[in-house]
Design a protein around this motif. Structure first.
Motif, mmCIF file in Angstrom:
data_model
loop_
_atom_site.group_PDB
_atom_site.id
_atom_site.type_symbol
_atom_site.label_atom_id
_atom_site.label_comp_id
_atom_site.label_asym_id
_atom_site.label_seq_id
_atom_site.Cartn_x
_atom_site.Cartn_y
_atom_site.Cartn_z
ATOM 1 N N GLU A 205 0.900 -1.470 0.065
ATOM 2 C CA GLU A 205 -0.151 -0.100 0.031
ATOM 3 C C GLU A 205 0.791 1.202 -0.057
ATOM 4 O O GLU A 205 0.618 2.387 -0.749
ATOM 5 N N LEU A 206 1.919 1.308 0.651
ATOM 6 C CA LEU A 206 2.857 2.427 0.843
ATOM 7 C C LEU A 206 3.406 2.672 -0.226
ATOM 8 O O LEU A 206 3.735 3.797 -0.900
ATOM 9 N N LYS A 207 4.144 1.370 -1.191
ATOM 10 C CA LYS A 207 4.512 1.619 -2.319
ATOM 11 C C LYS A 207 3.745 2.130 -3.643
ATOM 12 O O LYS A 207 4.120 2.911 -4.255
ATOM 13 N N LYS A 208 2.674 1.788 -3.454
ATOM 14 C CA LYS A 208 1.413 2.077 -4.438
ATOM 15 C C LYS A 208 1.089 3.777 -4.406
ATOM 16 O O LYS A 208 1.058 4.452 -5.250
ATOM 17 N N ARG A 209 1.251 4.232 -3.216
ATOM 18 C CA ARG A 209 1.039 5.708 -2.921
ATOM 19 C C ARG A 209 2.356 6.390 -2.871
ATOM 20 O O ARG A 209 2.362 7.687 -2.746
ATOM 21 N N GLY A 210 3.601 5.764 -3.096
ATOM 22 C CA GLY A 210 4.770 6.519 -2.867
ATOM 23 C C GLY A 210 5.003 7.055 -1.628
ATOM 24 O O GLY A 210 5.562 8.166 -1.368
ATOM 25 N N MET A 211 4.811 6.415 -0.736
ATOM 26 C CA MET A 211 4.591 6.988 0.749
ATOM 27 C C MET A 211 5.999 6.338 1.452
ATOM 28 O O MET A 211 6.157 4.948 1.332
ATOM 29 N N ALA A 212 6.412 7.049 2.462
ATOM 30 C CA ALA A 212 7.542 6.446 3.261
ATOM 31 C C ALA A 212 7.139 5.729 4.773
ATOM 32 O O ALA A 212 6.207 6.075 4.892
ATOM 33 N N GLY A 213 7.931 4.728 5.162
ATOM 34 C CA GLY A 213 7.579 4.042 6.362
ATOM 35 C C GLY A 213 8.793 3.305 6.802
ATOM 36 O O GLY A 213 9.674 3.017 6.258
ATOM 37 N N THR A 214 8.880 3.320 8.276
ATOM 38 C CA THR A 214 9.933 2.941 8.776
ATOM 39 C C THR A 214 9.492 1.546 9.600
ATOM 40 O O THR A 214 8.521 1.355 10.269
ATOM 41 N N PHE A 215 10.080 0.343 9.241
ATOM 42 C CA PHE A 215 9.923 -1.132 9.841
ATOM 43 C C PHE A 215 11.092 -1.641 10.733
ATOM 44 O O PHE A 215 12.266 -1.645 10.354
ATOM 45 N N GLU B 109 -2.056 11.829 2.407
ATOM 46 C CA GLU B 109 -2.134 12.006 0.892
ATOM 47 C C GLU B 109 -3.028 13.491 0.459
ATOM 48 O O GLU B 109 -2.404 14.365 -0.198
ATOM 49 N N ALA B 110 -4.115 13.808 1.290
ATOM 50 C CA ALA B 110 -4.813 15.089 1.166
ATOM 51 C C ALA B 110 -3.890 16.226 1.553
ATOM 52 O O ALA B 110 -4.322 17.375 0.923
ATOM 53 N N HIS B 111 -3.176 15.992 2.364
ATOM 54 C CA HIS B 111 -2.324 17.138 2.945
ATOM 55 C C HIS B 111 -0.762 17.070 2.205
ATOM 56 O O HIS B 111 -0.046 17.669 2.879
ATOM 57 N N LYS B 112 -0.589 16.445 1.103
ATOM 58 C CA LYS B 112 0.820 16.070 0.777
ATOM 59 C C LYS B 112 1.682 17.235 0.486
ATOM 60 O O LYS B 112 2.795 17.574 0.539
ATOM 61 N N ASP B 113 1.030 18.523 0.075
ATOM 62 C CA ASP B 113 1.590 19.832 -0.272
ATOM 63 C C ASP B 113 2.223 20.187 1.143
ATOM 64 O O ASP B 113 3.190 21.245 1.097
ATOM 65 N N ASP B 114 1.460 20.096 2.312
ATOM 66 C CA ASP B 114 1.896 20.706 3.463
ATOM 67 C C ASP B 114 2.790 19.805 4.403
ATOM 68 O O ASP B 114 3.188 20.098 5.560
ATOM 69 N N LEU B 115 2.650 18.363 3.852
ATOM 70 C CA LEU B 115 3.212 17.414 5.023
ATOM 71 C C LEU B 115 4.444 16.517 4.197
ATOM 72 O O LEU B 115 4.344 16.180 3.214
ATOM 73 N N TRP B 116 5.434 16.544 5.141
ATOM 74 C CA TRP B 116 6.514 15.670 4.687
ATOM 75 C C TRP B 116 6.479 14.413 5.696
ATOM 76 O O TRP B 116 6.724 14.168 6.809
ATOM 77 N N VAL B 117 6.011 13.299 4.726
ATOM 78 C CA VAL B 117 5.876 12.092 5.238
ATOM 79 C C VAL B 117 7.044 11.242 5.040
ATOM 80 O O VAL B 117 7.582 11.048 3.836
ATOM 81 N N THR B 118 7.994 10.957 6.068
ATOM 82 C CA THR B 118 9.138 10.428 5.814
ATOM 83 C C THR B 118 9.619 9.195 6.899
ATOM 84 O O THR B 118 8.716 8.968 7.667
#
Ligand SMILES: [Zn+2]
Length: 330
Positions: A64-74, A227-236
């Motif tokens: 799901e993260l890969k589909k959205r191009g979103m980062a996560g720490t495992f 995702e809706a706030h992607k312009d304002d949020l750094w998801v890293t």
């Protein structure tokens, strides 16, 4: 402040605040530079952390993260059953951009002696290295203490062991369903981050299954809101947030030259550049007639349009000086 003066970390912070609120009055002529509070001028940060190498990480979360191009720490446990049951996936299929592994000890059985702690940390780091053969060694790795198991080594010895293995302790555990029990409570974290301009996070275990379960619809609602706030949020990932914060806090920008045809800057931080090599986002005031700039550091150039008499770009602290020149379209 003169053009050649060194901008102190405090001034940089204040300038960053001024820029983030759109107050251009803080700038004082060509060369004046702000280190932006967060990467790319984002307003806040959100971290998604996932513990225990749970089977649902493999099945649900990482796809799901890969589909959205979103980062996560495992926070993986390479010597534990769930990891070993999907070892090939963890080692070869799951690594990818934004998917970062962190140290949750090798067996998650706890430690009662410094020797055991050292082995748990070292073997977990080795397991992570096997999954990312292309990344430099050593590098900073995030550390999450395993919960619910004996952990009796004194804090000073734990701190020394973490330092030895280049591990950075993560913020204190908090996560659904222990600290948050509704979708609303989870989504409110995003509003808190944005309202404060700071970092917020959730530590997950299972998603839609496994243990300490976050229902899939709660997880999806959180990702949708991020995702809706992607312009304002750094998801890293946790380490990138740590590096950016540490580098920015001790950043200094020295204006070496601020002429009609060229601006030269030097960016430094007090952190060790061997481990703190994440680019910071800078905003530099340029002559008003410059409409586009070529920004060069260490032989790498980018061309960026100016906006409101400033140019925004990324630069690595401690590396070569930064050169800014007007580019075509002046
Ligand atoms: Zn755990």
């Amino acid at each position: 402040m003169t053009r050649s003066s060194t901008v102190s970390a405090v001034a940089v912070f204040l300038l960053a605040l001024a820029f983030s609120t759109g107050d251009a009055a803080a700038a004082d002529g060509p060369g004046a530079t702000a280190v932006l509070k967060w990467k790319d001028g984002k307003k806040a940060v959100f971290l998604l952390m996932f513990d225990d190498s749970a089977p649902t990480d493999v099945k649900t979360v990482i796809p799901e993260l890969k589909k959205r191009g979103m980062a996560g720490t495992f926070y993986v446990v390479p010597g534990g059953g769930p990891f070993k049951a999907a070892q090939k996936a963890w080692e070869t299929e799951l690594p990818g951009p934004g998917i970062v592994y962190a140290n949750h000890t090798f067996t998650h059985k706890g430690t009662t002696t410094p020797e055991q702690l050292d082995e748990e940390l070292a073997k977990c780091n080795d397991g992570i290295a096997k999954c990312f053969p292309g990344l430099k060694q050593p590098r900073l790795i995030s550390f999450g203490k395993p919960g619910g198991v004996p952990w009796t080594v004194p804090k000073e010895q734990v701190d020394a062991a973490l330092a030895k293995h280049h591990l950075i302790d993560r913020p204190p555990f908090k996560g659904y369903p222990i600290n948050y029990k509704t979708t609303e409570a989870m989504l409110a974290l995003v509003d808190t981050a944005l309202a404060k301009g700071e970092m917020e996070y959730n530590v997950f275990h299972g998603v839609g299954g496994d243990w300490l379960v976050t229902p899939t619809e709660v997880f999806t609602a959180l990702l949708d809101k991020l995702e809706a706030h992607k312009d304002d949020l750094w998801v890293t990932d946790t380490i990138s947030w740590h590096q950016y914060t540490a580098e920015r806090k001790s950043a200094e920008v020295k204006v070496l030259e601020a002429g009609k045809d060229r601006i030269r800057l030097r960016l430094t931080s007090k952190e060790d550049p061997a481990f703190y090599d994440l680019p910071l986002t800078l905003s530099t005031q340029v002559p008003p007639e410059w409409k586009q700039c070529r920004v060069t550091q260490g032989g790498k150039s980018t061309t960026v349009p100016t906006a409101g008499g400033t140019v925004r770009f990324s630069a690595v602290p401690g590396a070569e000086e930064i050169s800014i020149q007007p580019a075509g379209g002046k």
